[in-house]
Design a protein around this motif. Structure first.
Motif, PDB file in Angstrom:
ATOM      1  N   GLU A 269       0.969  -1.095  -0.261  1.00  0.00           N
ATOM      2  CA  GLU A 269       0.079  -0.106  -0.375  1.00  0.00           C
ATOM      3  C   GLU A 269       0.790   1.022   0.034  1.00  0.00           C
ATOM      4  O   GLU A 269       0.647   1.961  -0.835  1.00  0.00           O
ATOM      5  N   SER A 270       2.084   1.185   1.021  1.00  0.00           N
ATOM      6  CA  SER A 270       3.076   2.701   0.783  1.00  0.00           C
ATOM      7  C   SER A 270       3.471   2.665  -0.405  1.00  0.00           C
ATOM      8  O   SER A 270       3.594   3.917  -0.850  1.00  0.00           O
ATOM      9  N   LEU A 271       4.446   1.754  -0.990  1.00  0.00           N
ATOM     10  CA  LEU A 271       4.687   1.537  -2.668  1.00  0.00           C
ATOM     11  C   LEU A 271       4.030   2.652  -3.311  1.00  0.00           C
ATOM     12  O   LEU A 271       4.250   2.846  -4.269  1.00  0.00           O
ATOM     13  N   SER A 272       2.557   2.039  -3.670  1.00  0.00           N
ATOM     14  CA  SER A 272       1.838   2.373  -4.012  1.00  0.00           C
ATOM     15  C   SER A 272       1.626   3.756  -4.024  1.00  0.00           C
ATOM     16  O   SER A 272       1.390   3.608  -5.136  1.00  0.00           O
ATOM     17  N   GLN A 273       1.561   4.077  -2.844  1.00  0.00           N
ATOM     18  CA  GLN A 273       1.009   5.874  -2.885  1.00  0.00           C
ATOM     19  C   GLN A 273       2.079   6.162  -3.562  1.00  0.00           C
ATOM     20  O   GLN A 273       2.864   7.280  -3.927  1.00  0.00           O
ATOM     21  N   LEU A 274       3.436   5.307  -2.924  1.00  0.00           N
ATOM     22  CA  LEU A 274       4.946   6.815  -3.375  1.00  0.00           C
ATOM     23  C   LEU A 274       4.878   6.670  -5.038  1.00  0.00           C
ATOM     24  O   LEU A 274       5.546   7.326  -5.264  1.00  0.00           O
ATOM     25  N   ILE A 321      -1.892   5.233 -15.502  1.00  0.00           N
ATOM     26  CA  ILE A 321      -1.307   5.317 -13.813  1.00  0.00           C
ATOM     27  C   ILE A 321      -2.378   4.772 -12.704  1.00  0.00           C
ATOM     28  O   ILE A 321      -1.055   4.338 -11.735  1.00  0.00           O
ATOM     29  N   ASN A 322      -2.758   5.243 -12.514  1.00  0.00           N
ATOM     30  CA  ASN A 322      -3.955   4.945 -11.313  1.00  0.00           C
ATOM     31  C   ASN A 322      -4.306   3.047 -11.777  1.00  0.00           C
ATOM     32  O   ASN A 322      -4.335   3.331 -10.923  1.00  0.00           O
ATOM     33  N   LEU A 323      -4.284   2.376 -13.098  1.00  0.00           N
ATOM     34  CA  LEU A 323      -3.856   1.593 -12.758  1.00  0.00           C
ATOM     35  C   LEU A 323      -3.197   0.510 -12.217  1.00  0.00           C
ATOM     36  O   LEU A 323      -3.232  -0.531 -11.319  1.00  0.00           O
ATOM     37  N   SER A 324      -1.853   1.109 -12.562  1.00  0.00           N
ATOM     38  CA  SER A 324      -0.662   0.306 -11.544  1.00  0.00           C
ATOM     39  C   SER A 324      -0.441   0.820 -10.647  1.00  0.00           C
ATOM     40  O   SER A 324      -0.305  -0.331  -9.338  1.00  0.00           O
ATOM     41  N   ARG A 325      -1.125   1.933 -10.168  1.00  0.00           N
ATOM     42  CA  ARG A 325      -1.207   2.085  -9.263  1.00  0.00           C
ATOM     43  C   ARG A 325      -1.890   0.887  -7.663  1.00  0.00           C
ATOM     44  O   ARG A 325      -1.456   0.529  -6.840  1.00  0.00           O
ATOM     45  N   GLY A 326      -3.056   0.382  -8.761  1.00  0.00           N
ATOM     46  CA  GLY A 326      -3.781  -0.550  -7.629  1.00  0.00           C
ATOM     47  C   GLY A 326      -3.462  -1.511  -7.858  1.00  0.00           C
ATOM     48  O   GLY A 326      -3.284  -2.574  -7.332  1.00  0.00           O
ATOM     49  N   TRP A 327      -2.869  -2.130  -8.690  1.00  0.00           N
ATOM     50  CA  TRP A 327      -1.800  -3.537  -8.947  1.00  0.00           C
ATOM     51  C   TRP A 327      -0.898  -3.676  -8.195  1.00  0.00           C
ATOM     52  O   TRP A 327      -0.699  -4.617  -7.684  1.00  0.00           O
ATOM     53  N   PHE A 335       6.729  -3.246  -7.411  1.00  0.00           N
ATOM     54  CA  PHE A 335       6.727  -1.870  -7.769  1.00  0.00           C
ATOM     55  C   PHE A 335       7.856  -1.374  -8.833  1.00  0.00           C
ATOM     56  O   PHE A 335       7.928  -0.071  -8.823  1.00  0.00           O
ATOM     57  N   ALA A 336       9.122  -2.381  -8.054  1.00  0.00           N
ATOM     58  CA  ALA A 336      10.121  -1.612  -9.924  1.00  0.00           C
ATOM     59  C   ALA A 336       9.902  -1.625 -10.915  1.00  0.00           C
ATOM     60  O   ALA A 336      10.865  -0.788 -11.746  1.00  0.00           O
ATOM     61  N   VAL A 337       8.618  -2.864 -11.173  1.00  0.00           N
ATOM     62  CA  VAL A 337       8.209  -2.282 -12.469  1.00  0.00           C
ATOM     63  C   VAL A 337       7.282  -1.479 -13.254  1.00  0.00           C
ATOM     64  O   VAL A 337       7.169  -0.167 -14.308  1.00  0.00           O
ATOM     65  N   GLY A 338       6.719  -1.397 -11.944  1.00  0.00           N
ATOM     66  CA  GLY A 338       5.026  -0.509 -12.315  1.00  0.00           C
ATOM     67  C   GLY A 338       5.610   1.067 -12.092  1.00  0.00           C
ATOM     68  O   GLY A 338       4.372   2.303 -12.764  1.00  0.00           O
ATOM     69  N   VAL A 339       6.715   1.422 -11.730  1.00  0.00           N
ATOM     70  CA  VAL A 339       6.785   2.748 -11.158  1.00  0.00           C
ATOM     71  C   VAL A 339       7.355   3.529 -12.707  1.00  0.00           C
ATOM     72  O   VAL A 339       7.536   5.270 -12.950  1.00  0.00           O
ATOM     73  N   TRP A 340       7.751   3.329 -14.253  1.00  0.00           N
ATOM     74  CA  TRP A 340       8.772   3.152 -14.932  1.00  0.00           C
ATOM     75  C   TRP A 340       7.481   2.827 -16.032  1.00  0.00           C
ATOM     76  O   TRP A 340       8.200   3.291 -17.193  1.00  0.00           O
TER      77      TRP A 340
END
Length: 371
Positions: A269-274, A321-327, A335-340
């Motif tokens: 959850e914290s990583l998704s918000q970050l 971006i929102n979808l990646s945050r939910g995933w 997180f390492a893939v979704g952030v970029w």
């Protein structure tokens, strides 16, 4: 700075200012109406409406700035094509890629402002909003009563109505209250009410001449009490310990957590918000890049189709971006893939569209006459 760069930078700044102010006014109008409705319903205090509006606007600024920059670049490039100004720049030896530098001169400072907002200012603003609401919940029931309004507290167990005071010494005018207890339903009516604080800090609501009716639901039992003065002890919930507990609870909200705290926690959850906080500054640069080739239109064709395509593309970007945050929150995507991932895809899309707009096309061969 050359004449071309000054002209582009000046026009983007002008369009961005107009779009930003328009979006901000619309946002504030909708927000204040919603907050006034909550204040009328007793969910928040009327004295904190402006404070909540200011903090809520601070949290919305990153998205508003991103949209304003995207629309500003898009309208600037589109206008240059529509009014044939781009043909003058092309005849001077410039290309569409020459717009990148003045656009980035404007987009990079905006991205830095958005980064400061998302990483520091917005979490603090979310914390202040939660603390405001917690303070209102910690107030005594009487302090929530506003003259001329019905106020429900304790999930409807208590209902208050008060009129404006007629006597300057009274804090409230005529008061009516309904209190539901485990065995009794009590109704109070009084001509006036004041608040008295004792030396030990206990607070009492002192009702003037009035009546009290006690009903036991399901039975014919009824009690009636007439009084000249009736004191009700008010449990004060605004002690420093309670406020500190409310502040700590507010900081536990995911949006109000500081960025360093999100890094230290490291849960999904914290990583998704970050990821969301890091995504918005990058999205500012990508949207500015994508708007450049999207604004390159044919002046002989209609403009509605191009603007619709640009809006849908920007909306798709933010939704992904929102979808990646939910995933990331659901641990479907790391997180390492979704952030970029989304940013790289749209960066490649923007560069591809820019290359397509700037590439040199081979002239068509003339048809040979028949023998």
């Amino acid at each position: 700075m050359s004449l071309f760069k000054r002209a582009v930078f000046s026009e983007i700044t002008s369009h961005a200012g107009i779009v930003f102010s328009t979006l901000l006014v619309v946002w504030l109008s909708v927000l204040i109406v919603r907050l006034l409705g909550q204040a009328a319903a007793g969910d928040i205090g009327a004295n904190v409406v402006l404070g909540l509006a200011a903090f809520s606007s601070m949290t919305a600024l990153p998205v508003i700035l991103s949209v304003a920059l995207f629309i500003a670049v898009l309208t600037t490039v589109t206008r240059s094509y529509r009014e044939s100004e781009m043909a003058v720049w092309f005849a001077s030896g410039l290309s569409l890629a020459s717009w990148l530098r003045p656009i980035l001169w404007f987009a990079v400072p905006v991205a830095l402002v958005v980064a400061a907002l998302t990483l520091a200012a917005s979490p603090w603003a979310y914390g202040q909003i939660a603390e405001y609401r917690q303070r209102f919940e910690q107030r005594s029931d009487l302090s929530k009563v506003t003259a001329g309004q019905f106020i429900e507290t304790d999930d409807g167990q208590r209902v208050f109505f008060a009129e404006s005071p007629r006597n300057p010494d009274d804090e409230l005018g005529r008061v009516m209250a309904r209190v539901i207890e485990p065995d009794w339903l009590s109704i109070f009516t009084a001509d006036s009410a004041t608040i008295r604080t004792e030396e030990n800090g206990d607070r009492f609501l002192v009702l003037g001449p009035g009546h009290r009716y006690d009903l036991k639901p399901g039975t014919p039992e009824l009690r009636l009490l007439d009084f000249d003065n009736y004191g009700v002890r008010i449990e004060s919930r605004t002690d420093p310990g309670a406020l500190e507990a409310a502040r700590q609870k507010a900081l536990q909200e995911i949006k109000a957590r500081p960025t360093l705290d999100l890094l230290q926690r490291g849960d999904a959850e914290s990583l998704s918000q970050l990821m969301w906080r890091l995504a918005l500054p990058i999205a500012v640069l990508n949207l500015a890049l994508i708007a450049l080739p999207l604004g390159a239109v044919n002046p002989r064709l209609g403009r509605s189709g191009d603007l619709l395509l640009a809006g849908l593309l920007a909306l798709l970007y933010m939704n992904l971006i929102n979808l990646s945050r939910g995933w990331i929150a659901n641990e479907v995507l790391s997180f390492a893939v979704g952030v970029w991932l989304v940013h790289v895809l749209f960066l490649a899309l923007g560069l591809g569209m820019l290359w397509y707009r700037t590439r040199l096309r081979r002239p068509r061969r003339a048809a040979r006459p028949a023998d």
